[in-house]
Each structure stands twice: as structure tokens, then as C-alpha cells.
Design an enzyme around this catalytic site. Structure first.
Site, mmCIF file in Angstrom:
data_model
loop_
_atom_site.group_PDB
_atom_site.id
_atom_site.type_symbol
_atom_site.label_atom_id
_atom_site.label_comp_id
_atom_site.label_asym_id
_atom_site.label_seq_id
_atom_site.Cartn_x
_atom_site.Cartn_y
_atom_site.Cartn_z
ATOM 1 N N ASP A 214 26.923 39.013 76.596
ATOM 2 C CA ASP A 214 26.780 38.807 75.433
ATOM 3 C C ASP A 214 25.951 39.826 74.394
ATOM 4 O O ASP A 214 25.150 40.412 75.058
ATOM 5 C CB ASP A 214 25.971 37.449 75.216
ATOM 6 C CG ASP A 214 26.065 36.822 73.843
ATOM 7 O OD1 ASP A 214 26.948 36.307 73.353
ATOM 8 O OD2 ASP A 214 24.877 36.700 73.430
ATOM 9 N N GLU A 277 30.766 42.258 75.525
ATOM 10 C CA GLU A 277 31.116 41.752 74.045
ATOM 11 C C GLU A 277 30.655 42.808 73.279
ATOM 12 O O GLU A 277 29.118 42.760 73.065
ATOM 13 C CB GLU A 277 30.620 40.412 73.815
ATOM 14 C CG GLU A 277 31.158 39.785 72.404
ATOM 15 C CD GLU A 277 30.118 38.978 71.704
ATOM 16 O OE1 GLU A 277 30.239 38.489 70.681
ATOM 17 O OE2 GLU A 277 28.822 38.980 72.079
HETATM 18 C C1 GLC Z 1 27.860 36.165 70.942
HETATM 19 C C2 GLC Z 1 28.653 34.993 71.350
HETATM 20 C C3 GLC Z 1 28.292 33.900 70.010
HETATM 21 C C4 GLC Z 1 26.794 33.762 69.943
HETATM 22 C C5 GLC Z 1 26.362 35.223 69.782
HETATM 23 C C6 GLC Z 1 24.775 35.108 69.854
HETATM 24 O O1 GLC Z 1 28.679 36.614 69.908
HETATM 25 O O2 GLC Z 1 29.999 35.112 71.592
HETATM 26 O O3 GLC Z 1 29.029 32.695 70.460
HETATM 27 O O4 GLC Z 1 26.575 33.180 68.709
HETATM 28 O O5 GLC Z 1 26.539 36.079 70.667
HETATM 29 O O6 GLC Z 1 24.342 34.852 71.239
#
Ligand code: GLC
Length: 556
Positions: A214, A277
Site C-alpha cells: 500500500d 501501489e
Molecule cells: C491506498 C489504498 C486506499 C487507502 C490508502 C491509504 O491507496 O488502496 O484504499 O485509503 O492507500 O492507506
């Protein structure tokens, strides 16, 4: 008008095409958003046991792996992305034993399991943050500005809206790039590194096959935490390098994790992976996360954000393939996830486009992630009453996510809204799945569902679509079946073939894929025998009529 498809021109390739050594290079991975997938105990919230009971759906669909969103102990200020204990399962979702049983059951079905890891921030209920002394070493506390420290330390804004700083009772401020309940960790502290490596080993020992990292671009902040100088910063995410996102320093962390993952896997004869991500401004900067000594995959949000136009799609595909090829990595395609408006709605409220986009994605070289419910053609739910909303961004007036950045298809969104959803917030893509029956909760569980499901989803359930050759579910099943059967799909070479305006034609070994992005039929010399099409294609006297907004796979 009938037009020729001739002389293919090769698209950029990763060195060493053909099935590479890694399972992940061409895997199709299904995202289970746990709280909305399947509920076993009737509290209206999906759980691990529910997910285990529904694994046969994923096996029948034909995916290779499952990514489970966070199910760890959490006050749920941000759907579980605010973790209070990384080694415990939140009672909402079950127990550690349920997690263990789910991982084993998935493996028994031949499905690998990826879990989320959230290293940029914890919950404010995490024991480290609860202890004032520890907190000041392991999070980012700074004195405020102004005569008595009453102003935040700098001008950074939270992705969810408002300042990225909150003042404590002690008078100093802590950084939270997301909600105030999600304080950012201090990655200059070696104890933070050690803890996350230990957490990874904990889940690896339970048998997981990898991690979705994340906010993989967030852990390192520019030295001195400099001001940015203007507002609306969330709009800059993914458009430029910011002092809090995509700093070069994050790569040292990914290199350390790659060493851990490789070491762990090598010792056990398996390959365990990391998928980033990361919101990077260019395909080239995104490719840095998948250099050979870093993570294995990084979600391609540029593809997700591409408008439904042939030229734009082609250039995003070319740029992505070129960038990942330059570091020897495959590209990781994605159209939907729990942070963005479902692509049926995003692409102009058009199921035809959504089906075509999915077939295009699955014909491209590399790996692909599917978001639960896209195989049912689910649209975004755009009429949720405010009182059921849970997205923290909704309450803070920010935006949904940095993933929907520049290039979002505003043109084809039905109401011209940035992403075509209710108002850009994320609850509308998180409505629990419909499995069977005519009425809510459509087999989601024995109770209700934490977000209300539309009254007209009876025809979209897994049960209703199963066996109907025209259904989106059967389209996905057939595509994944062909992907397994045709050896050149997945991690193999790709070339473009000339095609009329508005149409894309790409060849893979043994296959040609046409995409008509126009709203009307286009005639072509039939390039082969149709294998699979997102809409009925006709071939008459060696002329094929490609329906508007369709994608067809041809055997050549
Ligand atoms: C990422 C997750 C999202 C979350 C953010 C903070 O973007 O996919 O759902 O709100 O991180 O952890």
C-alpha cells in the site's frame, strides 16, 4: 468501409519473451475486498470464512491468485488501511485461524494468495502511537509554525482533504498523508524497517505468496519536509514528484524487501512477490519500482486512467510496455479496484466498453488484476445516501484517491464528473457482491449488507449469469480459459497491425485482437476465425463487421 490489416509493427518487448520463470509475470490476480465479498456470519460485513466458502467461484473463473485487502485488527477509519495490529485479524473479519484456513483452502484449489501490507502509516490506535515516547521516534512529529506553534509545520495537504498535520495535546504536530487516524511512520528509524520485515515473515510463515504494498511510493519524505507552495495538492498526485510521494529514497526499502522475498522463497522453492501501489507521474518512474532488484509488479494506473480512444489506448500501452521492458519486467494491467469508479461506469456508463476493455486487457502481454464484481459487469453505485457512506475522504472533502489522476476519462463519463461516479468517493465501488437470488442481499450473507445493494441487481448475480453465454461472467471465464490454453498469451511478444481510425489491432502468437472504440460498426477483411468477442461479430464473404465498442479475439 472495409479496410486492410497488414504489416505488423512490433511493440516494445521485455527481453526474454516467452514464459518467463516467474508465475507472476502473466498471472491473473483477483482482488477480494474482504468486507464486500461474502459474509458468513450475518453481520452484513464480508469476512474470511465467507471468502473461503466462495473460493470455488474464483477457481471456476480461472484466475491464478487472490489479493485480499486488509483484514487486520483496525478501528476501520479507512476500511482497514488503518492497522492497529499487523499480526492479528480483526474480529469483524474472523480469526487468525480463519486466515490460515483460507490460505490453505486457496492453495488446495491451486490459487496463490497475496495480502496487503500497509507500511506508510499505521492506525492511531497502534501501540507505537499510543505511547507518546515511542510515537515521537517512530512517527513524524514536528513543532508547529507561528508565534506559539499554532500553525502546521508545512503546507502539505492530506489526500483525503484538509491539512496533512494534526496537533496533539502536547502542542506538537504529526503528519498524516491520509486521515488523522493514519499517522505516517518515520522510515528513518531502523526499528520501523525491522518491524515491517518481521511482519512480512509472519505472513510468509502462514503461507502467503506475496504482498500488495500500500502507498509504496510514500514512506520516504523529502529532507526538511519542504513546502509545496500551492494548494489542491491531491490533484498533483501521479502528475509530478511531490516531497511526500515518489521520492527516490523509497527504492532502497523495496530493494531490501526484494532481498527478503527472494531469500524466503529460495529457501522454500517458491516465488513470493511484491506488487506496488505507486502513483508515479510517468511510466518510466513507475518502472523504477519493478527493476530486477525491486518489487515484481506495479499497478499500471496510466492504463486505468486512459480514455476510451484508440490512439490514447495505443500510446499508453506502448509507453507502458517500453518502460517495463527497459527494466526487464512485465506490465501489470488493471481497470478497476476499491479506490476508483468501476470501469463500467467510468467508461461512459457502457457495459459494452467495459467488456471490450477487459478483453483488450487480457490480450496484452503481462499480468492483470481483476477487481471483484467486474466479472459480473457491475456498475458503480451512484445513489448511496450520505448516512451510509464510510469513505473518510467523503467526510474530509478531499478526493477519493490519487489513482484517478490526470488523464481520467472525463469526456466519456456520463455526467462529466471526474471519474463518472456519484461524486468521486469510494463507497460506490465497494457495494457487496450479488451472488444469487432476486432481492438484496443477493446471497452475500445470511444478514444484510453494510452498504445497500441496488434493487435491480437480480440479473447480475453469479447464479443468474452462470451458463448464459451472453453474460459478462461467461465472457471472463472464456477469456481466462483461452489465456491458459493459448501458450503465446500472457508473457509473450506483441505487435500492432494497421487498423482504421478508431480501431486497434494487435497480434499475439496465434491470436489477433481487434478493438473497435467507435460507437458504430466497422467493416474489415476478416483477420481469421473469431475465437471470442465481447459483442456478436459477423463474418460475411470474408468481411468482418466489428460492432461498436467491442473487442474480438481471432485465431490466426
Ligand atoms: C491506498 C489504498 C486506499 C487507502 C490508502 C491509504 O491507496 O488502496 O484504499 O485509503 O492507500 O492507506
Amino acid at each position: 468501409m472495409t479496410q486492410e490489416l497488414t504489416s505488423p509493427s512490433p511493440a516494445p518487448q521485455a527481453p526474454g519473451t516467452g514464459r518467463g520463470p516467474g508465475w507472476w509475470r502473466d498471472a491473473v490476480i483477483y482482488q477480494v475486498y474482504v468486507r464486500s465479498f461474502a459474509d458468513s456470519d450475518g453481520d452484513g460485513i464480508g469476512d474470511l470464512r465467507g471468502a473461503r466458502e466462495r473460493l470455488p467461484h474464483l477457481k471456476d473463473l480461472g484466475v491464478d491468485a487472490v489479493w485480499l485487502t486488509p483484514f487486520y485488527a483496525s478501528p476501520q477509519a479507512d476500511g482497514g488501511y488503518d492497522v492497529a495490529d499487523y499480526r492479528a485479524v480483526d474480529p469483524l473479519f474472523g480469526t487468525l485461524q480463519d486466515a490460515d484456513e483460507l490460505i490453505r483452502a486457496a492453495h488446495d484449489l491451486g490459487l496463490r494468495v497475496i495480502v496487503d501490507i500497509v507500511p506508510n502509516h499505521t492506525s492511531d490506535r497502534h501501540p507505537w502511537f499510543q505511547d507518546p515516547e515511542l510515537a515521537r521516534q517512530r512517527y513524524l512529529f514536528r513543532p508547529g509554525k507561528g508565534g506559539s506553534g499554532e500553525l502546521p509545520p508545512n503546507d502539505w495537504e492530506s489526500v483525503f482533504g484538509g491539512p496533512a498535520w494534526t496537533r496533539t495535546d502536547h502542542g506538537d504536530w504529526y503528519l498524516h498523508l491520509f486521515a488523522p487516524e493514519q499517522p505516517d511512520l518515520n522510515w528513518d528509524n531502523p526499528e520501523v524497517h525491522a518491524e515491517f520485515e518481521a511482519i512480512m515473515r509472519f505472513w510468509l510463515d502462514l503461507g502467503v505468496d506475496g504482498f500488495r504494498v500500500d502507498v509504496a511510493h510514500g514512506m520516504i519524505k523529502a529532507p526538511g519536509l519542504p513546502d509545496i507552495g500551492h494548494g489542491a495538492q491531491a490533484q498533483l498526485i501521479g502528475a509530478q514528484v511531490l516531497p511526500f510521494f515518489d521520492q527516490d529514497g523509497v527504492h532502497a526499502i523495496h530493494r531490501a524487501w526484494r532481498r527478503l522475498l527472494d531469500g524466503y522463497g529460495d529457501a522454500r522453492g517458491k516465488q513470493v512477490i511484491g506488487v506496488a501501489e505507486a502513483w508515479a507521474p510517468t511510466a518510466e518512474r513507475l518502472a523504477l519500482y519493478v527493476r530486477p532488484d525491486e518489487l515484481h509488479q506495479a499497478f499500471n494506473f496510466q492504463f486505468l486512467n486512459a480514455p476510451w480512444q484508440s490512439d490514447a489506448l495505443r500510446s499508453v500501452i506502448d509507453a507502458s510496455l517500453a518502460a517495463t521492458a527497459s527494466v526487464g519486467a512485465p506490465t501489470t494491467w488493471v481497470l478497476s479496484n476499491h479506490d476508483v469508479v468501476r470501469h463500467t461506469t467510468r467508461l461512459g456508463g457502457s457495459l459494452a466498453r467495459a467488456r471490450a476493455a477487459a478483453l483488450l486487457m487480457l490480450a496484452l502481454p503481462g499480468s492483470a488484476y481483476l477487481y471483484q464484481g467486474e466479472e459480473l459487469g457491475l456498475p458503480e453505485v451512484t445513489d448511496l445516501p450520505d448516512e451510509v457512506r464510510q469513505d473518510p475522504a467523503f467526510f474530509r472533502g478531499g478526493r477519493a484517491t490519487g489513482a484517478v489522476g490526470p488523464g481520467t476519462d472525463t469526456e466519456s463519463a456520463p455526467d462529466g464528473a471526474a471519474a463518472g461516479g456519484q461524486d468521486g468517493f469510494r463507497d460506490g465501488c465497494r457495494v457487496p457482491l450479488p451472488w444469487s437470488g432476486e432481492l438484496p442481499p443477493y446471497g452475500f450473507g445470511p444478514g444484510g449488507s453494510w452498504l445497500p445493494q441496488p434493487a435491480d441487481w437480480g440479473g447480475l448475480t453469479v447464479a443468474a449469469q452462470t451458463g448464459d453465454p451472453a453474460s459478462t461472467l461467461e465472457l471472463y471465464r472464456a477469456a481466462l480459459e483461452l489465456r491458459r490454453r493459448l501458450p503465446g498469451l500472457g508473457d509473450g511478444p506483441m505487435s500492432w497491425a494497421p487498423a482504421p481510425d478508431g480501431v486497434l489491432a494487435l497480434t499475439r502468437p496465434g491470436l489477433l485482437c481487434t478493438v473497435n472504440t467507435l460507437g458504430h460498426d466497422v467493416g474489415l477483411p476478416a483477420p481469421g476465425t473469431p475465437l471470442l468477442s465481447s459483442a456478436p461479430v459477423t463474418v460475411d464473404d470474408a468481411t468482418a463487421q466489428l460492432p461498436g465498442d467491442s473487442c474480438t479475439w481471432w485465431a490466426i
